[in-house]
Design a protein around this motif. Structure first.
Motif, PDB file in Angstrom:
ATOM      1  N   LEU A   1       1.001  -1.226   0.102  1.00  0.00           N
ATOM      2  CA  LEU A   1       0.026   0.046  -0.035  1.00  0.00           C
ATOM      3  C   LEU A   1       0.755   1.142   0.125  1.00  0.00           C
ATOM      4  CD1 LEU A   1      -2.779  -0.893   2.836  1.00  0.00           C
ATOM      5  CD2 LEU A   1      -2.878  -1.208   0.238  1.00  0.00           C
ATOM      6  N   SER A   2       0.585   2.274  -0.657  1.00  0.00           N
ATOM      7  CA  SER A   2       1.165   3.541  -0.543  1.00  0.00           C
ATOM      8  C   SER A   2       1.073   4.061   0.714  1.00  0.00           C
ATOM      9  CB  SER A   2       0.320   4.498  -1.438  1.00  0.00           C
ATOM     10  OG  SER A   2      -1.034   4.901  -1.052  1.00  0.00           O
ATOM     11  N   PRO A   3       1.941   5.052   1.148  1.00  0.00           N
ATOM     12  CA  PRO A   3       1.465   5.568   2.591  1.00  0.00           C
ATOM     13  C   PRO A   3       0.292   6.064   3.074  1.00  0.00           C
ATOM     14  CG  PRO A   3       3.736   6.327   1.776  1.00  0.00           C
ATOM     15  CD  PRO A   3       3.013   5.532   0.679  1.00  0.00           C
ATOM     16  N   SER A   4      -0.330   6.853   1.901  1.00  0.00           N
ATOM     17  CA  SER A   4      -1.694   7.287   2.145  1.00  0.00           C
ATOM     18  C   SER A   4      -3.051   6.255   2.335  1.00  0.00           C
ATOM     19  CB  SER A   4      -2.150   8.268   1.139  1.00  0.00           C
ATOM     20  OG  SER A   4      -2.160   7.831  -0.258  1.00  0.00           O
ATOM     21  N   ASP A   5      -2.595   5.290   1.356  1.00  0.00           N
ATOM     22  CA  ASP A   5      -3.638   4.016   1.708  1.00  0.00           C
ATOM     23  C   ASP A   5      -3.435   3.347   3.084  1.00  0.00           C
ATOM     24  OD1 ASP A   5      -4.599   4.960  -0.899  1.00  0.00           O
ATOM     25  OD2 ASP A   5      -3.641   3.182  -2.029  1.00  0.00           O
ATOM     26  N   ALA A   6      -2.235   3.153   3.317  1.00  0.00           N
ATOM     27  CA  ALA A   6      -1.878   2.363   4.587  1.00  0.00           C
ATOM     28  C   ALA A   6      -2.498   3.239   5.643  1.00  0.00           C
ATOM     29  CB  ALA A   6      -0.552   2.065   4.680  1.00  0.00           C
ATOM     30  N   LEU A   7      -2.335   4.538   5.651  1.00  0.00           N
ATOM     31  CA  LEU A   7      -2.870   5.410   6.682  1.00  0.00           C
ATOM     32  C   LEU A   7      -4.452   5.397   6.833  1.00  0.00           C
ATOM     33  CD1 LEU A   7      -2.393   7.630   8.908  1.00  0.00           C
ATOM     34  CD2 LEU A   7      -2.466   9.470   6.996  1.00  0.00           C
ATOM     35  N   ALA A   8      -4.980   5.475   5.571  1.00  0.00           N
ATOM     36  CA  ALA A   8      -6.511   5.214   5.489  1.00  0.00           C
ATOM     37  C   ALA A   8      -7.108   3.899   6.279  1.00  0.00           C
ATOM     38  CB  ALA A   8      -6.890   5.604   4.005  1.00  0.00           C
ATOM     39  N   VAL A   9      -6.531   2.815   5.789  1.00  0.00           N
ATOM     40  CA  VAL A   9      -6.837   1.702   6.061  1.00  0.00           C
ATOM     41  C   VAL A   9      -6.673   1.487   7.702  1.00  0.00           C
ATOM     42  CG1 VAL A   9      -6.231  -1.000   6.147  1.00  0.00           C
ATOM     43  CG2 VAL A   9      -6.679   0.408   3.811  1.00  0.00           C
ATOM     44  N   VAL A  10      -5.585   1.535   8.170  1.00  0.00           N
ATOM     45  CA  VAL A  10      -5.197   1.546   9.550  1.00  0.00           C
ATOM     46  C   VAL A  10      -6.261   2.516  10.505  1.00  0.00           C
ATOM     47  CG1 VAL A  10      -3.489   2.130  11.293  1.00  0.00           C
ATOM     48  CG2 VAL A  10      -2.859   0.895   9.356  1.00  0.00           C
ATOM     49  N   LEU A  11      -6.228   3.690  10.124  1.00  0.00           N
ATOM     50  CA  LEU A  11      -7.190   4.505  10.771  1.00  0.00           C
ATOM     51  C   LEU A  11      -8.614   4.025  10.697  1.00  0.00           C
ATOM     52  CD1 LEU A  11      -5.378   8.171  10.124  1.00  0.00           C
ATOM     53  CD2 LEU A  11      -5.423   6.697  12.237  1.00  0.00           C
ATOM     54  N   THR A  12      -9.046   3.669   9.466  1.00  0.00           N
ATOM     55  CA  THR A  12     -10.720   3.487   9.436  1.00  0.00           C
ATOM     56  C   THR A  12     -10.934   2.145  10.260  1.00  0.00           C
ATOM     57  OG1 THR A  12     -10.609   4.413   7.060  1.00  0.00           O
ATOM     58  CG2 THR A  12     -12.378   2.636   7.693  1.00  0.00           C
ATOM     59  N   THR A  13      -9.766   1.058  10.271  1.00  0.00           N
ATOM     60  CA  THR A  13     -10.233  -0.100  11.005  1.00  0.00           C
ATOM     61  C   THR A  13     -10.219   0.475  12.598  1.00  0.00           C
ATOM     62  OG1 THR A  13      -7.742  -0.621  10.879  1.00  0.00           O
ATOM     63  CG2 THR A  13      -9.293  -1.818   9.515  1.00  0.00           C
ATOM     64  N   ALA A  14      -9.462   1.467  12.973  1.00  0.00           N
ATOM     65  CA  ALA A  14      -9.323   1.734  14.281  1.00  0.00           C
ATOM     66  C   ALA A  14     -10.531   2.828  14.661  1.00  0.00           C
ATOM     67  CB  ALA A  14      -8.117   2.384  14.784  1.00  0.00           C
ATOM     68  N   GLY A  15     -11.436   3.234  13.493  1.00  0.00           N
ATOM     69  CA  GLY A  15     -12.630   4.074  14.000  1.00  0.00           C
ATOM     70  C   GLY A  15     -12.098   5.567  13.775  1.00  0.00           C
ATOM     71  N   LEU A  16     -10.936   5.772  13.253  1.00  0.00           N
ATOM     72  CA  LEU A  16     -10.416   7.255  13.324  1.00  0.00           C
ATOM     73  C   LEU A  16     -10.302   7.682  11.633  1.00  0.00           C
ATOM     74  CD1 LEU A  16      -7.510   6.184  15.567  1.00  0.00           C
ATOM     75  CD2 LEU A  16      -9.713   7.527  16.275  1.00  0.00           C
ATOM     76  N   THR A  17     -10.131   8.943  11.732  1.00  0.00           N
ATOM     77  CA  THR A  17      -9.969   9.593  10.396  1.00  0.00           C
ATOM     78  C   THR A  17      -8.894  10.654  10.594  1.00  0.00           C
ATOM     79  OG1 THR A  17     -10.798  10.452   8.506  1.00  0.00           O
ATOM     80  CG2 THR A  17     -11.556  11.376  10.584  1.00  0.00           C
ATOM     81  N   HIS A  18      -8.316  11.102   9.663  1.00  0.00           N
ATOM     82  CA  HIS A  18      -7.148  12.319   9.636  1.00  0.00           C
ATOM     83  C   HIS A  18      -7.409  13.316   8.610  1.00  0.00           C
ATOM     84  CE1 HIS A  18      -6.034   9.942   5.893  1.00  0.00           C
ATOM     85  NE2 HIS A  18      -5.242  11.045   5.585  1.00  0.00           N
TER      86      HIS A  18
END
Length: 177
Positions: free
Chosen positions: A145-162
């Motif tokens: 995953l690109s850094p932006s995709d990795a960030l989105a996936v990790v945060l979404t699964t944790a119930g977070l956004t950015h």
């Protein structure tokens, strides 16, 4: 000691590394625990510093560059200007390093790694979220995953956004609808 005759080189030596030297036709670039880019073409040497300090030695002359500084050295001149330590100009560096293994690691470790690699600063929407982030343990993988995709996936699964504004990554909770 490295030699660079042309092209580009990105170095992330960390704060505990011994001094590293990159020899070029335009001078010797000395790293002092940093993240920086060197780019050479036929007419000039460009050094951009993301963190730490870099010195360019040309005979008896020493030119220093601190975070957010770009030095351009040609046969007859040295120019210095401010540059952002994040953004599209640094995008290529995201593809040269190893991916971060998230399995069993806290969210804070992933976010701190990502911020270092992207030149961002990290902030949380509130102090409670900042405290909670260290207790969120990640599972799975972000390989490929690109850094932006990795960030989105990790945060979404944790119930977070950015959001990212002027190099600051701000973590917030996803609001219930």
């Amino acid at each position: 000691r490295l030699e660079l005759g042309g092209g580009a080189l990105y170095i992330d030596s960390g704060s505990e590394s011994p001094e590293l030297e990159v020899h070029t036709a335009f001078g010797i670039v000395r790293d002092i625990g940093t993240q920086f880019e060197i780019r050479i073409d036929a007419a000039s040497l460009r050094v951009r510093v993301r963190s730490g300090v870099v010195e360019v030695h040309r005979g008896a002359d020493i030119h220093s560059a601190r975070p957010g500084t770009e030095l351009v050295i040609s046969s007859g001149s040295v120019a210095s200007r401010s540059v952002a330590p994040h953004g599209s100009a640094w995008g290529w560096t995201a593809h040269v390093g190893p991916s971060f293994e998230i399995e069993g690691r806290p969210l804070t470790a992933f976010l701190e790694y990502l911020c270092r690699e992207q030149g961002w600063t990290l902030a949380y929407a509130d102090a409670a979220l900042a405290r909670a982030a260290s207790g969120i343990i990640l599972h799975g993988s972000t390989d490929g995953l690109s850094p932006s995709d990795a960030l989105a996936v990790v945060l979404t699964t944790a119930g977070l956004t950015h959001r990212i504004t002027d190099g600051e990554l701000v973590i917030t909770r996803i609001l219930a609808q």
